[in-house]
Write an enzyme that holds these catalytic residues in place. Structure first.
Site, PDB file in Angstrom:
ATOM      1  N   GLY A 100       0.828  -1.197   0.000  1.00  0.00           N
ATOM      2  CA  GLY A 100       0.000   0.000   0.000  1.00  0.00           C
ATOM      3  C   GLY A 100       0.870   1.257   0.000  1.00  0.00           C
ATOM      4  O   GLY A 100       2.005   1.257  -0.488  1.00  0.00           O
ATOM      5  N   SER A 101       0.348   2.314   0.573  1.00  0.00           N
ATOM      6  CA  SER A 101       1.039   3.608   0.492  1.00  0.00           C
ATOM      7  C   SER A 101       2.309   3.700   1.321  1.00  0.00           C
ATOM      8  O   SER A 101       3.046   4.681   1.205  1.00  0.00           O
ATOM      9  CB  SER A 101       0.078   4.732   0.897  1.00  0.00           C
ATOM     10  N   THR A 102       2.596   2.700   2.163  1.00  0.00           N
ATOM     11  CA  THR A 102       3.895   2.712   2.840  1.00  0.00           C
ATOM     12  C   THR A 102       5.024   2.612   1.813  1.00  0.00           C
ATOM     13  O   THR A 102       6.147   3.052   2.075  1.00  0.00           O
ATOM     14  CB  THR A 102       4.021   1.548   3.843  1.00  0.00           C
ATOM     15  N   LYS A 143       5.328   4.323  -0.740  1.00  0.00           N
ATOM     16  CA  LYS A 143       5.649   5.665  -1.256  1.00  0.00           C
ATOM     17  C   LYS A 143       6.970   6.186  -0.681  1.00  0.00           C
ATOM     18  O   LYS A 143       7.565   7.113  -1.239  1.00  0.00           O
ATOM     19  CB  LYS A 143       4.504   6.627  -0.963  1.00  0.00           C
TER      20      LYS A 143
END
Length: 437
Positions: free
Chosen positions: A179-181, A183
């Site tokens: 997921g957005s981790t 990024k």
């Protein structure tokens, strides 16, 4: 035989070792403060019963020694069954009527932190890994569903057929889209390959089309014109997808490898290898999906703890370890684990820039639920799409941001948005209090 003796002795098919167990008291497993997590008690028939005083709370770490062996029981079977100064122990045993005792294994685990993580996880599927960034010491490693190591033999049929796989250590063996981790890695790639990343902005309308892939921000929220700082704080998918176009698939895949996503980090317990498929020939659709932690990338909570620890440790990723030292029956200290640098994933300058971005996430972005009174926390939230059910919730972070002492990775399966974040904040707070004692 000499080189591989530890592996051979740990093999469940080793008949000689099983015979030896009848005349040796297996060594204990203890946490870093000396609390006994596994011990052997002599029975009336002369056999030994393996007992686990904390039961489920440390089950995936200690493992079990009954129907085969798992966890530390398997990985350190050689030491647990090795008798230091065996001749002296046997002579003394003849006088006292005692069998010789194997070596004790002292873990890096702190049961106060482990228990806090377990209580917060409760009966929610997921995992928590707490690490000391500067050394790689595992301070806590929780996973649920779990099992009672005291009753594995009696529960075997259930444990091996339950669809929730309670014997699987989700902290090390579970694989999830980050997921957005992820990024954090995309931002790092931009720092290395996009010269104008600091001035690069994107007008987010809540969704954007890249090749044949439509990228949505959470709830289709339009973030407006954002730069890296705002996009990280608000977890803007459209910004990072556009940024990935500037980075390129080849460069992003290179940085992923430089961050150790495919590396063999030699952890003692059974663990799964993270998965990535991005390469220089990947499509634009796969590139943008990967950049926001979706697509074909899968990681374990242990890896994410290692990655965020490297950011907290000036870019140095340490080899994770869970056994501090071996202790002989006479109290003397045997082999001790020495912290070991695994790789450098980025420069101190880049980690400083990442640190500022991640502080913003917790200070005024999507990660405010991880705040700790009087302590600056840095971190990143994540929501990982799950094709078979509700999304997974992630949080990775560390504290204090100015001088990181502890890091954490939390994943909650099939959860409501952001459920991992407050758990991570509370675990970090407990860990900081324990380390300060």
């Amino acid at each position: 035989m000499i080189v591989d003796r530890a592996e051979i002795s740990g093999n469940s098919y080793n008949i000689r070792l099983r015979n030896d167990e009848e005349g040796i008291q297996r060594g204990d497993i203890l946490d870093r403060n000396g609390e006994v997590l596994a011990t052997s008690t002599l029975q009336e028939d002369g056999s030994y019963l393996r007992e686990y005083p904390r039961g489920r709370m440390a089950a995936h770490v200690t493992g079990y020694s009954s129907v085969g062996k798992t966890g530390v029981e398997a990985a350190y079977n050689f030491e647990l069954m090795s008798v230091h100064q065996e001749l002296l122990q046997r002579l003394s045993g003849l006088l006292e009527g005692k069998d010789p005792k194997g070596n004790d294994v002292v873990l890096t685990l702190d049961m106060d932190i482990q228990s806090a993580a377990g209580d917060l996880l409760g009966s929610t599927k997921g995992a928590v890994v707490v690490m000391e960034p500067s050394t790689g010491r595992i301070l806590a490693m929780q996973a649920y569903p779990d099992f009672d190591p005291n009753t594995v033999s009696g529960d075997w049929d259930y444990l091996t057929t339950d669809e929730d796989s309670p014997l699987v250590n989700r902290a090390t063996q579970g694989l999830y889209p980050p997921g957005s981790t992820f990024k954090i890695i995309t931002a790092l790639a931009a720092m290395e390959y996009v010269p104008d990343w600091e001035s690069f902005t994107y007008d987010c309308t809540g969704e954007a089309e890249f090749e044949n892939k439509v990228i949505h921000c959470y709830n289709n929220k339009a973030h407006g014109t954002v730069d890296m700082e705002e996009a990280m704080a608000e977890s803007c998918n459209c910004y990072f997808a556009a940024l990935a176009e500037k980075i390129g698939a080849g460069n992003l895949s290179k940085v992923m490898k430089e961050c150790g996503i495919l590396s063999d980090y030699g952890f003692a317990l059974a663990h799964s290898q993270s998965v990535m498929s991005l390469n220089k020939d990947s499509s634009e659709s796969e590139l943008v999906e990967t950049s926001i932690g979706q697509g074909k990338t899968s990681v374990s909570p242990l890896y994410m703890a290692m990655m965020i620890s490297a950011v907290a440790n000036d870019g140095i990723m340490m080899r994770p370890y869970i056994v501090d030292h071996i202790q002989y029956a006479n109290g003397e200290i045997g082999d001790t684990t020495v912290p070991e640098k695994l790789m450098e994933i980025c420069s101190p300058t880049e980690t400083s820039q990442l640190n500022d971005l991640l502080v913003g996430v917790v200070d005024h972005g999507t990660g405010t639920a991880a705040q700790i009174s009087g302590v600056t926390v840095a971190g990143k939230t994540g929501t990982a799409e799950n094709a078979t059910g509700k999304d997974h919730s992630w949080f990775v972070g560390y504290a204090p941001a100015e001088d990181p002492q502890v890091s954490v990775a939390v994943v909650i399966e099939n959860s409501d948005y952001g459920k991992a974040t407050p758990i991570a904040g509370e675990v970090l707070e407990v860990a900081l209090e324990k380390l300060a004692e």
